[in-house]
Design a protein around this motif. Sequence first.
Motif, PDB file in Angstrom:
ATOM      1  N   GLY A  88       2.398  18.304 -11.272  1.00  0.00           N
ATOM      2  CA  GLY A  88       1.984  19.540 -10.623  1.00  0.00           C
ATOM      3  C   GLY A  88       0.525  19.543 -10.224  1.00  0.00           C
ATOM      4  O   GLY A  88      -0.094  20.607 -10.119  1.00  0.00           O
ATOM      5  N   SER A  89      -0.045  18.346  -9.975  1.00  0.00           N
ATOM      6  CA  SER A  89      -1.465  18.231  -9.641  1.00  0.00           C
ATOM      7  C   SER A  89      -1.653  18.199  -8.133  1.00  0.00           C
ATOM      8  O   SER A  89      -1.377  17.195  -7.476  1.00  0.00           O
ATOM      9  CB  SER A  89      -2.052  16.958 -10.266  1.00  0.00           C
ATOM     10  N   ARG A  90      -2.145  19.322  -7.573  1.00  0.00           N
ATOM     11  CA  ARG A  90      -2.388  19.362  -6.128  1.00  0.00           C
ATOM     12  C   ARG A  90      -3.497  18.396  -5.730  1.00  0.00           C
ATOM     13  O   ARG A  90      -3.408  17.726  -4.695  1.00  0.00           O
ATOM     14  CB  ARG A  90      -2.744  20.787  -5.704  1.00  0.00           C
ATOM     15  N   SER A  91      -4.551  18.314  -6.543  1.00  0.00           N
ATOM     16  CA  SER A  91      -5.634  17.371  -6.255  1.00  0.00           C
ATOM     17  C   SER A  91      -5.116  15.942  -6.324  1.00  0.00           C
ATOM     18  O   SER A  91      -5.451  15.098  -5.493  1.00  0.00           O
ATOM     19  CB  SER A  91      -6.775  17.569  -7.248  1.00  0.00           C
ATOM     20  N   GLY A  92      -4.282  15.681  -7.316  1.00  0.00           N
ATOM     21  CA  GLY A  92      -3.722  14.341  -7.464  1.00  0.00           C
ATOM     22  C   GLY A  92      -2.819  13.953  -6.321  1.00  0.00           C
ATOM     23  O   GLY A  92      -2.725  12.776  -5.964  1.00  0.00           O
ATOM     24  N   MET A  93      -2.126  14.937  -5.725  1.00  0.00           N
ATOM     25  CA  MET A  93      -1.257  14.645  -4.580  1.00  0.00           C
ATOM     26  C   MET A  93      -2.062  14.493  -3.290  1.00  0.00           C
ATOM     27  O   MET A  93      -1.687  13.726  -2.398  1.00  0.00           O
ATOM     28  CB  MET A  93      -0.228  15.760  -4.411  1.00  0.00           C
ATOM     29  N   MET A  94      -3.166  15.229  -3.192  1.00  0.00           N
ATOM     30  CA  MET A  94      -3.946  15.274  -1.952  1.00  0.00           C
ATOM     31  C   MET A  94      -4.467  13.898  -1.546  1.00  0.00           C
ATOM     32  O   MET A  94      -4.304  13.473  -0.392  1.00  0.00           O
ATOM     33  CB  MET A  94      -5.113  16.239  -2.136  1.00  0.00           C
ATOM     34  N   TRP A  95      -5.098  13.164  -2.481  1.00  0.00           N
ATOM     35  CA  TRP A  95      -5.714  11.890  -2.121  1.00  0.00           C
ATOM     36  C   TRP A  95      -4.704  10.815  -1.743  1.00  0.00           C
ATOM     37  O   TRP A  95      -4.890  10.107  -0.738  1.00  0.00           O
ATOM     38  CB  TRP A  95      -6.651  11.420  -3.238  1.00  0.00           C
ATOM     39  N   PRO A  96      -3.591  10.639  -2.500  1.00  0.00           N
ATOM     40  CA  PRO A  96      -2.599   9.664  -2.037  1.00  0.00           C
ATOM     41  C   PRO A  96      -2.017  10.004  -0.669  1.00  0.00           C
ATOM     42  O   PRO A  96      -1.733   9.106   0.129  1.00  0.00           O
ATOM     43  CB  PRO A  96      -1.529   9.711  -3.137  1.00  0.00           C
ATOM     44  N   LEU A  97      -1.838  11.307  -0.397  1.00  0.00           N
ATOM     45  CA  LEU A  97      -1.337  11.701   0.922  1.00  0.00           C
ATOM     46  C   LEU A  97      -2.328  11.306   2.018  1.00  0.00           C
ATOM     47  O   LEU A  97      -1.939  10.808   3.077  1.00  0.00           O
ATOM     48  CB  LEU A  97      -1.087  13.207   0.965  1.00  0.00           C
ATOM     49  N   LEU A  98      -3.609  11.546   1.776  1.00  0.00           N
ATOM     50  CA  LEU A  98      -4.642  11.165   2.735  1.00  0.00           C
ATOM     51  C   LEU A  98      -4.582   9.667   3.018  1.00  0.00           C
ATOM     52  O   LEU A  98      -4.577   9.240   4.185  1.00  0.00           O
ATOM     53  CB  LEU A  98      -6.009  11.548   2.183  1.00  0.00           C
ATOM     54  N   ASN A  99      -4.497   8.891   1.950  1.00  0.00           N
ATOM     55  CA  ASN A  99      -4.477   7.435   2.121  1.00  0.00           C
ATOM     56  C   ASN A  99      -3.151   6.936   2.684  1.00  0.00           C
ATOM     57  O   ASN A  99      -3.115   5.972   3.456  1.00  0.00           O
ATOM     58  CB  ASN A  99      -4.778   6.765   0.778  1.00  0.00           C
ATOM     59  N   ALA A 118       0.829  -1.204   0.000  1.00  0.00           N
ATOM     60  CA  ALA A 118       0.000   0.000   0.000  1.00  0.00           C
ATOM     61  C   ALA A 118       0.863   1.254   0.000  1.00  0.00           C
ATOM     62  O   ALA A 118       0.632   2.192  -0.778  1.00  0.00           O
ATOM     63  CB  ALA A 118      -0.934   0.001   1.206  1.00  0.00           C
ATOM     64  N   GLN A 119       1.864   1.285   0.877  1.00  0.00           N
ATOM     65  CA  GLN A 119       2.743   2.450   0.922  1.00  0.00           C
ATOM     66  C   GLN A 119       3.482   2.642  -0.398  1.00  0.00           C
ATOM     67  O   GLN A 119       3.650   3.776  -0.873  1.00  0.00           O
ATOM     68  CB  GLN A 119       3.752   2.316   2.066  1.00  0.00           C
ATOM     69  N   ARG A 120       3.903   1.554  -0.995  1.00  0.00           N
ATOM     70  CA  ARG A 120       4.662   1.633  -2.253  1.00  0.00           C
ATOM     71  C   ARG A 120       3.826   2.262  -3.358  1.00  0.00           C
ATOM     72  O   ARG A 120       4.274   3.202  -4.019  1.00  0.00           O
ATOM     73  CB  ARG A 120       5.137   0.235  -2.677  1.00  0.00           C
ATOM     74  N   VAL A 121       2.594   1.771  -3.566  1.00  0.00           N
ATOM     75  CA  VAL A 121       1.805   2.278  -4.690  1.00  0.00           C
ATOM     76  C   VAL A 121       1.271   3.683  -4.412  1.00  0.00           C
ATOM     77  O   VAL A 121       1.139   4.499  -5.332  1.00  0.00           O
ATOM     78  CB  VAL A 121       0.651   1.316  -5.067  1.00  0.00           C
ATOM     79  N   LEU A 122       0.977   3.991  -3.143  1.00  0.00           N
ATOM     80  CA  LEU A 122       0.497   5.331  -2.814  1.00  0.00           C
ATOM     81  C   LEU A 122       1.609   6.360  -2.971  1.00  0.00           C
ATOM     82  O   LEU A 122       1.376   7.475  -3.455  1.00  0.00           O
ATOM     83  CB  LEU A 122      -0.066   5.365  -1.392  1.00  0.00           C
ATOM     84  N   GLN A 123       2.812   5.993  -2.572  1.00  0.00           N
ATOM     85  CA  GLN A 123       3.954   6.895  -2.769  1.00  0.00           C
ATOM     86  C   GLN A 123       4.200   7.103  -4.262  1.00  0.00           C
ATOM     87  O   GLN A 123       4.495   8.221  -4.703  1.00  0.00           O
ATOM     88  CB  GLN A 123       5.209   6.303  -2.111  1.00  0.00           C
ATOM     89  N   GLN A 124       4.041   6.028  -5.031  1.00  0.00           N
ATOM     90  CA  GLN A 124       4.207   6.136  -6.483  1.00  0.00           C
ATOM     91  C   GLN A 124       3.150   7.061  -7.082  1.00  0.00           C
ATOM     92  O   GLN A 124       3.452   7.903  -7.938  1.00  0.00           O
ATOM     93  CB  GLN A 124       4.121   4.740  -7.115  1.00  0.00           C
ATOM     94  N   ALA A 125       1.900   6.921  -6.630  1.00  0.00           N
ATOM     95  CA  ALA A 125       0.817   7.791  -7.108  1.00  0.00           C
ATOM     96  C   ALA A 125       1.115   9.245  -6.776  1.00  0.00           C
ATOM     97  O   ALA A 125       0.910  10.147  -7.598  1.00  0.00           O
ATOM     98  CB  ALA A 125      -0.512   7.370  -6.484  1.00  0.00           C
ATOM     99  N   PHE A 126       1.603   9.483  -5.564  1.00  0.00           N
ATOM    100  CA  PHE A 126       1.953  10.846  -5.160  1.00  0.00           C
ATOM    101  C   PHE A 126       3.055  11.420  -6.042  1.00  0.00           C
ATOM    102  O   PHE A 126       2.962  12.566  -6.498  1.00  0.00           O
ATOM    103  CB  PHE A 126       2.396  10.848  -3.696  1.00  0.00           C
ATOM    104  N   GLU A 127       4.094  10.629  -6.286  1.00  0.00           N
ATOM    105  CA  GLU A 127       5.225  11.114  -7.084  1.00  0.00           C
ATOM    106  C   GLU A 127       4.800  11.421  -8.515  1.00  0.00           C
ATOM    107  O   GLU A 127       5.244  12.416  -9.101  1.00  0.00           O
ATOM    108  CB  GLU A 127       6.353  10.079  -7.075  1.00  0.00           C
ATOM    109  N   VAL A 128       3.946  10.568  -9.087  1.00  0.00           N
ATOM    110  CA  VAL A 128       3.463  10.807 -10.453  1.00  0.00           C
ATOM    111  C   VAL A 128       2.708  12.131 -10.515  1.00  0.00           C
ATOM    112  O   VAL A 128       2.925  12.951 -11.414  1.00  0.00           O
ATOM    113  CB  VAL A 128       2.558   9.646 -10.925  1.00  0.00           C
ATOM    114  N   ASN A 129       1.838  12.362  -9.545  1.00  0.00           N
ATOM    115  CA  ASN A 129       1.051  13.595  -9.539  1.00  0.00           C
ATOM    116  C   ASN A 129       1.894  14.817  -9.213  1.00  0.00           C
ATOM    117  O   ASN A 129       1.629  15.916  -9.724  1.00  0.00           O
ATOM    118  CB  ASN A 129      -0.109  13.473  -8.553  1.00  0.00           C
ATOM    119  N   ARG A 130       2.914  14.638  -8.377  1.00  0.00           N
ATOM    120  CA  ARG A 130       3.798  15.767  -8.086  1.00  0.00           C
ATOM    121  C   ARG A 130       4.551  16.190  -9.343  1.00  0.00           C
ATOM    122  O   ARG A 130       4.705  17.389  -9.600  1.00  0.00           O
ATOM    123  CB  ARG A 130       4.796  15.409  -6.971  1.00  0.00           C
ATOM    124  N   ALA A 131       4.967  15.200 -10.134  1.00  0.00           N
ATOM    125  CA  ALA A 131       5.648  15.510 -11.390  1.00  0.00           C
ATOM    126  C   ALA A 131       4.723  16.258 -12.349  1.00  0.00           C
ATOM    127  O   ALA A 131       5.182  17.061 -13.170  1.00  0.00           O
ATOM    128  CB  ALA A 131       6.152  14.225 -12.042  1.00  0.00           C
TER     129      ALA A 131
END
Length: 207
Positions: free
Chosen positions: A97-108, A82-95
């Motif tokens: 520049g999607s704040r909404s995309g970063m918000m949900w993986p951070l929550l989870n 879970a941590q691996r894929v959520l961190q990956q989702a966060f990194e993809v969205n950070r690249a």
Amino acid sequence: WPRAPGRARRLARQAHDLELEARTYHETGRILSLTGRYPQARLAHEQGLGLLQRAGAPARDIAGELNELGIDYRHLGMLDEAQRVLQQAFEVNRAQGSRSGMMWPLLNLGNVRMQTGDLAGALAAETEGLRYARELGEVRAQSILLNNLADIYLRAGDRARAREHLERALALNRASHLTYGIAANQETLGWIRLADGAIGPAAQAFL
């Protein structure tokens, strides 16, 4: 797990549209997850992710599927995955520049870290997620993140900070008429007040 594909999936396959077919798995997975059927949801989301990757889909879509998969893994007790894929989702969205995309993986991610006992890591993730939610004006996300932060403070034994965050979440939920959030906040506040010896306010919260 559905034994036969629905009409949309059949049409997607007939059209050889991998992204559309992936979307049908995504929606199936969401339904299964929301109804507590996490093993089946995991299979659907993994299938959807594979199709998106084969199709060369936009990064945001792949990140969205990774986020859903992280939720499934957490509920199945697969916390490292879970941590691996959520961190990956966060990194993809950070690249992206999607704040909404970063918000949900951070929550989870905060939820997963809390479950592993990493309260400092959970606090960092939920606090950063809350910042994005405020910037975006996402009321529902703010209320969830505030509630999660209250859970973290409760686990750390800080009832005062927990109560502060719950009261803020409750105010948001009331303003937006989010009944489920109101009930959840009221119940937890009731238990906190009971632990503080405030019997009257506790009873009022439970009512």
